[in-house]
Design a protein around this motif. Structure first.
Motif, PDB file in Angstrom:
ATOM      1  N   PHE A 547       0.830  -1.203   0.000  1.00  0.00           N
ATOM      2  CA  PHE A 547       0.000   0.000   0.000  1.00  0.00           C
ATOM      3  C   PHE A 547       0.866   1.256   0.000  1.00  0.00           C
ATOM      4  N   THR A 548       1.960   1.229   0.740  1.00  0.00           N
ATOM      5  CA  THR A 548       2.850   2.386   0.783  1.00  0.00           C
ATOM      6  C   THR A 548       3.393   2.709  -0.604  1.00  0.00           C
ATOM      7  N   ALA A 549       3.708   1.672  -1.370  1.00  0.00           N
ATOM      8  CA  ALA A 549       4.315   1.871  -2.685  1.00  0.00           C
ATOM      9  C   ALA A 549       3.298   2.184  -3.770  1.00  0.00           C
ATOM     10  N   THR A 550       2.131   1.534  -3.720  1.00  0.00           N
ATOM     11  CA  THR A 550       1.206   1.605  -4.853  1.00  0.00           C
ATOM     12  C   THR A 550      -0.143   2.228  -4.533  1.00  0.00           C
ATOM     13  N   GLY A 551      -0.468   2.357  -3.252  1.00  0.00           N
ATOM     14  CA  GLY A 551      -1.789   2.852  -2.886  1.00  0.00           C
ATOM     15  C   GLY A 551      -2.842   1.770  -2.856  1.00  0.00           C
ATOM     16  N   GLY A 552      -2.422   0.511  -2.961  1.00  0.00           N
ATOM     17  CA  GLY A 552      -3.344  -0.619  -2.899  1.00  0.00           C
ATOM     18  C   GLY A 552      -2.710  -1.768  -2.154  1.00  0.00           C
ATOM     19  N   PRO A 553      -3.495  -2.773  -1.772  1.00  0.00           N
ATOM     20  CA  PRO A 553      -2.939  -3.923  -1.051  1.00  0.00           C
ATOM     21  C   PRO A 553      -2.099  -4.794  -1.971  1.00  0.00           C
TER      22      PRO A 553
END
Length: 589
Positions: A547-553
């Motif tokens: 999530f930190t990298a992509t905004g998703g799980p």
């Protein structure tokens, strides 16, 4: 120039063996001789597996034990070409180096230190003929450089199996200079020395860093090109690593240092007394981020390196060397002392503490100053990111992670290095029938170098092209085998492989990449981690990192299928690779 991989990979196979006999090598070393049909090629559950191979002198196999005795529940899942470490609450694993491999006799010899108290040592102490043992590996074998004139083999008694095997089998026909620390003379072993070899036995307690460093410094440095291999207690090796790299200036491809075990520090007597007096469990609490932030500052300012290079400095002299105002150093030093990073215990000046010594290790310091550290700092924006449905990285930096690494060679290089472990998992993909008739392959993503190496290992001599530009392309040129044989422009290919290319892209960026690939090929493969690695102690944090990298799980198979459909693809099937990784095969819709 492309970097040369220093290892050869092997298929990961779960094997069952049984104790054939137990031998006492010395009063401190017990040898357990194992054998069984699984050491030869065998078939289990309809899957054919190759015979056991451990050609490297310091190869290691991973023993699988169960704290509750239920070994079946502790075993990983065997894939056609790998291992999946499924969650198992009571699984215990320990790595051991085969002292001898005799495939003609169908035997593997493992040596155990008698006075250890770990689960593997306890198993060996009770081992009897016929007892069962399961293991996995080895996953790779070290490739020693060519053109060497000598080798130094350094270690404590846990390194004796590897050292003894080297001297028996001689993978290099050069003089070997051996240094081993042992707690008493009874731990010495007969070694197969040749003319020109030397051996030095040093009496020292296990994990004695000062004794090991002093002994290594006392070794003569032979003329010519050499190589130093060392294995011992993890912290005891830190000053040895510093000496070899900083003072002797040995390059990374001339040094191999491995921590074979980690000494647990005994609890202080007063702490034990308090624990006994108050049997009520203390609340777990939430760890403070302060030690991490202080260590990061010390590394960024150069405190750790400066104190390592010039021990005995005063606080004022340190501030002057770093160009940092004295009041700032005065704020930092008490905290560094409290965390055992930089200390002045006897008033003789500043020196590194145990934690500071650990921060000299490149891999250790990446936790504080590398890409992963920056991702961690981005979590300061976690609450607004969760509320807004965007990535913490984007809120922290003002750009997506993909846009950031596109112009940052150092950061992209860290992604490529993280993907080096992929080469151990890609056998399942390179053996897949999808490669039949394939002549050209397009690669993209930081795992491209590992994919190129895996294809090379599998004997698939394809025409490769890599669809990366700018900083990513320059980084990959330094990691792929034979970069001059690669077409460094995107374009038509029989198959495209996106190797960890989606792990740092948002959904919209992933769709754009997949749409681009659809214009070049009718078959694409996505190599991604779709679930946490069951062996990782940080498995529960995998979704948050994603999530930190992509905004998703973390994207599972269903999530990848949605992205594929949006880009004009359909999912044909998935190939389990192990360690939570999968290859998703796409066909153009």
């Amino acid at each position: 120039m492309a970097s040369q991989r220093a290892y050869t990979t092997h298929p990961l196979v779960l094997r069952r063996v049984a104790v054939r006999r137990v031998e006492e090598v010395t009063p401190r070393m017990r040898r357990v001789v194992l054998g069984g049909e699984d050491l030869a090629a065998f078939t289990r559950d309809g899957i054919d597996h190759p015979g056991f191979a451990a050609p490297g002198f310091d190869d290691h196999v991973k023993l699988i034990l169960a704290a509750d005795g239920d070994i079946r529940a502790a075993l990983p899942a065997q894939l056609p070409h790998g291992i999946e470490w499924t969650p198992a609450e009571h699984r215990l694993t320990r790595d051991y180096t085969p002292r001898r491999v005799d495939l003609d006799a169908g035997e593997v010899h493992l040596d155990f230190v008698v006075h250890g108290d770990g689960p593997a040592e306890s198993w060996s102490a009770a081992a009897r003929e016929g007892d069962e043992l399961w293991f996995v590996g080895p996953k790779s074998s070290l490739r020693l450089p060519e053109g060497l004139d000598w080798i130094q083999l350094v270690g404590d008694e846990t390194a004796l199996p590897a050292i003894g095997r080297f001297l028996d089998e001689r993978p290099l026909d050069v003089p070997a200079h051996v240094l081993v620390t042992v707690p008493d003379d009874a731990a010495r072993q007969e070694l197969a020395l040749r003319d020109g070899d030397t051996v030095t036995w040093v009496l020292a307690e296990p994990g004695d860093a000062a004794a090991l460093e002093s002994a290594v410094r006392a070794l003569p440095v032979p003329a010519g090109e050499g190589y130093v291999w060392a294995a011992a207690e993890s912290r005891a090796l830190l000053p040895v690593r510093r000496y070899l790299q900083r003072e002797r200036k040995l390059s990374k491809d001339r040094v191999n240092i491995t921590g074979y075990w980690h000494r647990e520090e005994p609890a202080a007597p007063e702490a034990e007394a308090e624990a006994t007096a108050d049997s009520a469990p203390a609340p777990a609490g939430i760890p403070s981020p302060l030690p991490w932030l202080v260590a990061r500052a010390a590394l960024q300012l150069g405190v750790v390196d400066t104190v390592a290079d010039t021990p005995g400095l005063s606080a004022g002299a340190l501030a002057a060397r770093l160009g940092v105002p004295g009041p700032g150093i005065a704020v930092l030093l008490p905290l560094l002392a409290a965390y055992d990073v930089v200390v002045d215990a006897d008033g003789s000046g500043l020196r590194l503490g145990a934690a500071g010594e650990e921060l000299l290790d490149d891999h250790e310091r990446e936790e504080y100053t590398g890409h992963e550290a920056d991702l961690l700092l981005a979590l300061a924006h976690l609450a607004p990111a969760l509320r807004d449905g965007t990535s913490p990285w984007r809120l922290a930096s003002g750009a997506t992670l993909h846009d950031t690494v596109a112009d940052d060679a150092e950061r992209y290089g860290e992604l490529v290095e993280e993907c080096e472990q992929l080469v151990f998992l890609l056998t399942g993909l390179t053996a897949d029938p999808l490669w039949e008739g394939v002549k050209t392959c397009l690669l993209t993503g930081p795992g491209s170098a590992s994919m190129a190496a895996a294809l090379d290992d599998a004997g698939r001599r394809l025409r490769l092209r890599i669809a990366e530009e700018g900083a990513p392309a320059e980084v990959l040129r330094g990691h792929v085998p034979a970069p001059d044989r690669i077409d460094w422009t995107g374009g038509p290919a029989d198959v495209a492989v996106a190797a960890k290319a989606l792990a740092y892209r948002t959904d919209e960026e992933a769709v754009r990449l997949l749409t681009r690939l659809a214009a070049w090929t009718g078959t694409a493969v996505l190599v991604e981690a779709s679930r946490p690695d069951g062996l990782s102690p940080h498995a529960a944090e995998a979704a948050l990192h994603a999530f930190t990298a992509t905004g998703g799980p973390l994207r599972d198979s269903a999530a990848l299928a949605v992205l594929a459909e949006r880009s004009g693809w359909r999912v044909e099937r998935t190939v389990a690779l192990g360690w939570g990784a999968e290859a998703t095969v796409l066909r153009r819709a």
